[in-house]
Each structure stands twice: as C-alpha cells, then as structure tokens.
Design an enzyme around this catalytic site. Structure first.
Site, short mmCIF file in Angstrom:
data_model
loop_
_atom_site.label_atom_id
_atom_site.label_comp_id
_atom_site.label_asym_id
_atom_site.label_seq_id
_atom_site.Cartn_x
_atom_site.Cartn_y
_atom_site.Cartn_z
N HIS A 1 34.93 37.82 56.75
CA HIS A 1 35.33 39.33 57.41
C HIS A 1 33.97 39.71 58.13
CE1 HIS A 1 39.29 40.25 55.47
NE2 HIS A 1 39.14 39.11 55.93
N TYR B 1 40.04 50.87 53.60
CA TYR B 1 39.97 51.91 52.56
C TYR B 1 40.07 53.10 53.03
CZ TYR B 1 36.69 48.60 50.32
OH TYR B 1 36.18 47.37 49.45
N PRO C 1 35.14 50.00 41.05
CA PRO C 1 35.33 48.92 42.11
C PRO C 1 35.12 49.26 43.67
CG PRO C 1 37.48 49.60 41.24
CD PRO C 1 36.47 50.38 40.49
N LYS D 1 31.69 45.65 44.14
CA LYS D 1 30.32 45.07 43.84
C LYS D 1 30.16 44.56 42.36
CE LYS D 1 27.74 46.43 47.26
NZ LYS D 1 28.37 45.68 48.15
N TYR E 1 27.41 47.60 51.90
CA TYR E 1 28.67 46.90 51.78
C TYR E 1 28.30 45.30 51.67
CZ TYR E 1 33.76 45.93 51.49
OH TYR E 1 34.71 45.42 51.15
P1 FAD Z 1 33.71 38.95 32.72
O1 FAD Z 1 34.42 38.52 33.69
O2 FAD Z 1 34.23 40.11 31.83
O3 FAD Z 1 33.57 37.60 31.47
C1 FAD Z 1 33.18 37.80 30.30
C2 FAD Z 1 33.84 36.69 29.39
O4 FAD Z 1 33.31 36.91 28.09
C3 FAD Z 1 35.10 36.79 29.32
O5 FAD Z 1 35.77 35.54 29.81
C4 FAD Z 1 35.77 37.18 27.89
O6 FAD Z 1 36.88 36.44 27.40
C5 FAD Z 1 34.34 36.72 27.16
N1 FAD Z 1 34.20 37.23 26.12
C6 FAD Z 1 34.32 38.78 25.83
N2 FAD Z 1 33.83 39.19 24.76
C7 FAD Z 1 33.56 38.10 23.91
C8 FAD Z 1 33.32 37.37 22.73
N3 FAD Z 1 32.98 38.50 21.75
N4 FAD Z 1 32.89 36.41 22.45
C9 FAD Z 1 33.27 35.17 23.39
N5 FAD Z 1 33.29 35.60 24.50
C10 FAD Z 1 33.71 36.94 25.04
N6 FAD Z 1 34.90 43.69 40.70
C11 FAD Z 1 34.94 43.62 42.08
O7 FAD Z 1 34.04 43.44 42.71
N7 FAD Z 1 36.22 44.13 42.62
C12 FAD Z 1 37.25 44.31 41.83
O8 FAD Z 1 38.44 44.44 42.40
C13 FAD Z 1 37.12 44.29 40.39
N8 FAD Z 1 38.36 44.43 39.74
C14 FAD Z 1 38.17 44.43 38.22
C15 FAD Z 1 39.27 44.80 37.35
C16 FAD Z 1 39.31 44.86 36.03
C17 FAD Z 1 40.11 45.13 35.22
C18 FAD Z 1 37.83 44.36 35.48
C19 FAD Z 1 37.54 44.60 34.00
C20 FAD Z 1 36.76 44.32 36.61
C21 FAD Z 1 37.11 44.17 37.71
N9 FAD Z 1 35.95 44.01 38.72
C22 FAD Z 1 35.79 43.88 40.01
C23 FAD Z 1 34.82 43.51 38.09
C24 FAD Z 1 34.52 41.82 38.26
O9 FAD Z 1 35.38 41.19 37.89
C25 FAD Z 1 33.29 41.74 36.97
O10 FAD Z 1 32.16 42.31 37.50
C26 FAD Z 1 33.23 40.12 36.72
O11 FAD Z 1 34.39 39.55 36.11
C27 FAD Z 1 31.75 40.17 35.88
O12 FAD Z 1 31.69 38.88 35.40
P2 FAD Z 1 31.26 38.25 33.99
O13 FAD Z 1 31.48 37.16 33.86
O14 FAD Z 1 29.90 39.25 33.94
O15 FAD Z 1 32.23 39.26 32.80
C1 DHB Z 2 39.06 44.24 46.27
C2 DHB Z 2 38.70 45.12 45.38
C3 DHB Z 2 37.62 45.89 45.49
O1 DHB Z 2 37.18 46.84 44.37
C4 DHB Z 2 37.19 46.10 46.82
O2 DHB Z 2 36.32 47.16 47.05
C5 DHB Z 2 37.73 45.43 47.88
C6 DHB Z 2 38.54 44.31 47.65
C7 DHB Z 2 40.26 43.12 45.89
O3 DHB Z 2 40.51 43.01 44.83
O4 DHB Z 2 40.51 42.34 46.86
#
Ligand code: FAD
Ligand code: DHB
Length: 395
Positions: A72, A202, A294, A298, A385
């Site tokens: 995009h 947005y 979100p 980021k 962004y």
């Molecule tokens: P996570 O994806 O949280 O992975 C952590 C892993 O560790 C998981 O698999 C979990 O099962 C495991 N774990 C946890 N505790 C333990 C333990 N005690 N022992 C062993 N394993 C464990 N970001 C965006 O940019 N856009 C979005 O739209 C967006 N929506 C989101 C919606 C939700 C509900 C959440 C929670 C986050 C969202 N995020 C979004 C943020 C983005 O998904 C995260 O920044 C990203 O997943 C970070 O990755 P990570 O691997 O650091 O953590």
């Molecule tokens: C999506 C989520 C976001 O927080 C955003 O800023 C843009 C896209 C998504 O889930 O597609």
C-alpha cells in the site's frame, strides 16, 4: 538439557528470533504454552512495515509474503465526513507498508522453524519459570506431559507477550513499568467480503473511531471503538455493520459489502513500556516488554526491531566474542519503542472519542485541519506510519 538461547513464547517474536539465530548457526529451544493451531489462529496484526518485511526475508521465510502480501502506498483519514488521503510513498521517498496477516506470517515462521535442525519447539510447555538469570546461571524450569524439566541455557529471550512469565520473574525493584490504559476498546470483525476501499480508512466520527482494513482482496477486517463495558454477545453482526457504516462518510458506507463474521473480538487499548529490557542474562522482546494501542499498526512492527537488535547482538557474541551489543540492546531498542509509543498514543488521541467536553472534539478537528493543510504535518504522519528506521550504528 542445554541450549544456547532459551526462548519463552512461540509467537512472531520468538519464532523469528530463533530463525535469525539459526541462520547464524546458533541453537535455541522455544517453549510455547499453547499448541501450533492455537497460536496461528489468533487474529491480530495486519500491516507490516519495511523493517518487518526485510526481517522476514532475512529469516528466509518471506517468499509467500512477497507473493501474496498487498503493498500500500497510502492511507485514508476521515474526520466528520471530510476525506483526505495521505500519500505515504510520495512523502517518504517511496516507502510502502504491506497487508499480510499475523496469522499468515506465523504459519510461514512455523513451517520454517519446525524443519530447522537448530531449533526445538516444545508446545504445551506448562508453568515456565526463568531462573538464575541475575546470577549468570540462566535456566528454564517447565512441565511437559506431567514431567518436570530443566533447560540450562546461555541466554534467555522472553518473547512471551504481555501476560508472560519472563517479565513477571524480574524482581520488582529491578524494573520500572510505564502504563496507560485507555477508557475504550476496539471491537474487531473479520469477514469474507471485499474491502470497502483499496486502502485503509481511519475514521474519526462523532460516534467514535472506526477502521477499515483488510487481509486480501476478498477478506476484510473492520474495527469500531467501543466502551470497556461492552460485551461481544451484545454485538450481533448486523449491529456491527450498522455501526461501522454510520461512522464512515456516505461514499464508503454506501458500498460496504457485509457478510457473516468469521471472527469477532474486543481488545483493550494500552500503552506500556518496561525499563530496562535486559536483566542479567534475560532479555525482553516484543509484547513482553511493551504494548501500544493498535491505532498506528505498530505492535508487531515494534517487536521487529527488538528481534533485529537482539539477534544481531547474540550473533556478535557467538561469532566474535563481543558483548558490547548485548550491553546496548536495552537502550537501543527502547529509543525506537518510545518513538512508536508516542506516535501510537498521539494517533489514538486525535482519532478517538474520549468522552471529554465539547472543546476536545473541536481541538481534534483543528489539529486535523492543520495537519492536512501542511506538508510537514502530512509528512510527520507518513514517516511514523511507514515506520522509523532501525539504528544503523548497531552492528
Ligand atoms: P505474542 O504474539 O503475544 O506471542 C507470545 C507467545 O508467548 C504466545 O504464543 C503465547 O502463547 C506465549 N506465551 C505466553 N505466556 C507464556 C508462558 N508463560 N510460557 C510459554 N509461552 C507463553 N498489532 C498490530 O500491529 N495490529 C493489530 O491489529 C493488533 N491487534 C492485536 C490484538 C490483540 C488482542 C493483541 C493481544 C495484540 C494485537 N496486536 C496488534 C499486537 C501484535 O499482535 C503483537 O505486537 C504481536 O503479537 C507481538 O508478538 P510477540 O511474539 O511479541 O507476542
Ligand atoms: C489493522 C490493525 C491496526 O491496528 C491498524 O492500525 C491497521 C490494520 C488490521 O488488523 O488490519
């Protein structure tokens, strides 16, 4: 049992870190609380910045992303019916973002990690407990299939998200936590319908924020701002579609294609940073160390710079015997984290309803008017962004 790097958490951070290390000949064990299907099914991020895209390629898991991801060049901002496009690429010397879901990215990473001889994944690892990291004897205690295990490692990477065990294991007097919880959440809906527009929208509306995103040309992801007390069962699909259409300018609302939800969930919004990100031989990576609301897309992209810095530092340690980069990890990672925390907070604050007095909304509109009338204003949005650069001096 011994490994070089013990990784807690098999989400994007843990998986990608393990791959980057493996390609430099470094062994790791990933302890994941859930099974693969559970991790892959979580509908989360959808937008990748250049830094995350390049990291996926560097980890040699970028082929499908490059084939199927949608690049995009711009985003649309609407304020009370006024529609403005921000030309991301034009304002940033050609930088783009990519639509590629976290579910797909996680699947690609698991495909690579599970056939990688340098990486062992333990699924359904119970009660993971990091130990001895402050005393220079790091180890991970955990349960699996009713047996207790101890994994001795050189280093521990805490990639276990906001609710994980790694940050919780740090003595309280060693860590400072900065947190803001916002007075609303996002209700998200995924549907097998063509997106309402070919770029993300947005929308700041009197009734609250709305976001139109997508996963592909045939799959849409939409969000509306809701109160913290809202319950999913009070949001049948029809109510969601009615609400998002009301929050969009007529030209978009009129062509919205609706359909049954594949997934629907409510996420709270939070800004959170832990300092520092290193505790002896334990490092925090990704959501384990920081959370952003979100709005700026980021979260995952911020985990990318942590993975990059930590993998670079560990590779320098094992290949060149250097520990200077490990010593700089926390400070370097935190600089980019705070920049994204600021942007995500700011973008949230100008696009959501906070339930304040009438002046709040007028000030939001005045700010939007200023930003859109100024090349500097538009460039500030675009630069943030598409994502701020990683620190090139970190090598
Ligand atoms: P996570 O994806 O949280 O992975 C952590 C892993 O560790 C998981 O698999 C979990 O099962 C495991 N774990 C946890 N505790 C333990 C333990 N005690 N022992 C062993 N394993 C464990 N970001 C965006 O940019 N856009 C979005 O739209 C967006 N929506 C989101 C919606 C939700 C509900 C959440 C929670 C986050 C969202 N995020 C979004 C943020 C983005 O998904 C995260 O920044 C990203 O997943 C970070 O990755 P990570 O691997 O650091 O953590
Ligand atoms: C999506 C989520 C976001 O927080 C955003 O800023 C843009 C896209 C998504 O889930 O597609």
């Amino acid at each position: 049992m011994h490994t070089q790097v013990g990784i807690i958490g098999g989400g994007p951070s843990g998986l990608c870190l393990a791959r980057l290390l493996s390609l430099a000949g470094i062994e790791s064990v990933i302890l994941e609380r859930h099974d693969r299907a559970h991790v892959e099914a979580r509908i989360r991020a959808g937008i990748l910045e250049q830094g995350m895209i390049e990291l996926m390629r560097r980890a040699r898991v970028g082929d499908r992303m490059d084939r199927e991801g949608l690049l995009h060049d711009g985003i649309v901002l609407t304020f009370d019916g006024r529609v403005e496009r921000v030309d991301l690429a034009g304002l940033t010397g050609g930088k783009q973002v990519m639509v590629y879901g976290q579910t797909e990215l996680t699947r690609d990473l698991y495909d690579a990690v599970l056939s990688d001889a340098n990486i062992t994944v333990v699924f359904e690892a119970r009660d993971v407990q990091p130990e001895g990291f402050l005393e220079g004897r790091p180890a991970l205690e955990f349960g699996k299939d009713g047996q207790q295990h101890r994994l001795v490692c050189d280093w521990i990477a805490g990639c276990d998200g906001y609710h994980g065990a790694s940050r919780a294991a740090v003595p309280r007097d060693r860590i400072t936590e900065f947190e803001r919880v916002y007075p609303f959440g996002w209700l998200g809906l995924l549907a097998e319908t063509p997106p309402v527009h070919d770029e993300l929208i947005y929308s700041n509306h009197e009734r609250g924020f709305a976001l139109c995103s997508m996963r592909s040309h045939t799959r849409s992801r939409y969000y509306v701002q809701v109160g913290l007390d809202e319950k999913l069962e009070d949001w049948p699909d029809d109510r969601f579609w009615d609400e998002i259409r009301r929050r969009l300018p007529e030209r978009f609302a009129a062509k919205m294609v609706t359909g049954p939800a594949i997934e629907k969930s409510i996420a709270p919004l939070r800004s959170f940073v832990a300092e520092p990100l290193r505790f002896g031989k334990l490092f925090l990576v990704g959501d384990a160390g920081h959370i952003v609301p979100p709005t700026g897309a980021k979260g995952l992209n911020l985990a990318a710079s942590d993975m990059y810095y930590l993998s670079t530092a560990l590779i320098a340690f094992y290949q060149q015997g250097r520990s200077d980069l490990l010593d700089r990890y926390s400070e370097t990672a935190l600089r980019r984290i705070w920049a994204a925390v600021r942007f995500s907070w700011w973008f949230t604050s100008i696009s959501h309803r906070f339930g304040g007095d009438a002046i709040e909304r007028r000030i939001q509109l005045a700010e939007f008017d200023y930003l859109m009338g100024s090349t500097a204003g538009r460039t500030t949005i675009a630069e943030n962004y598409v994502g701020l650069a990683f620190d090139a001096s970190f090598r």
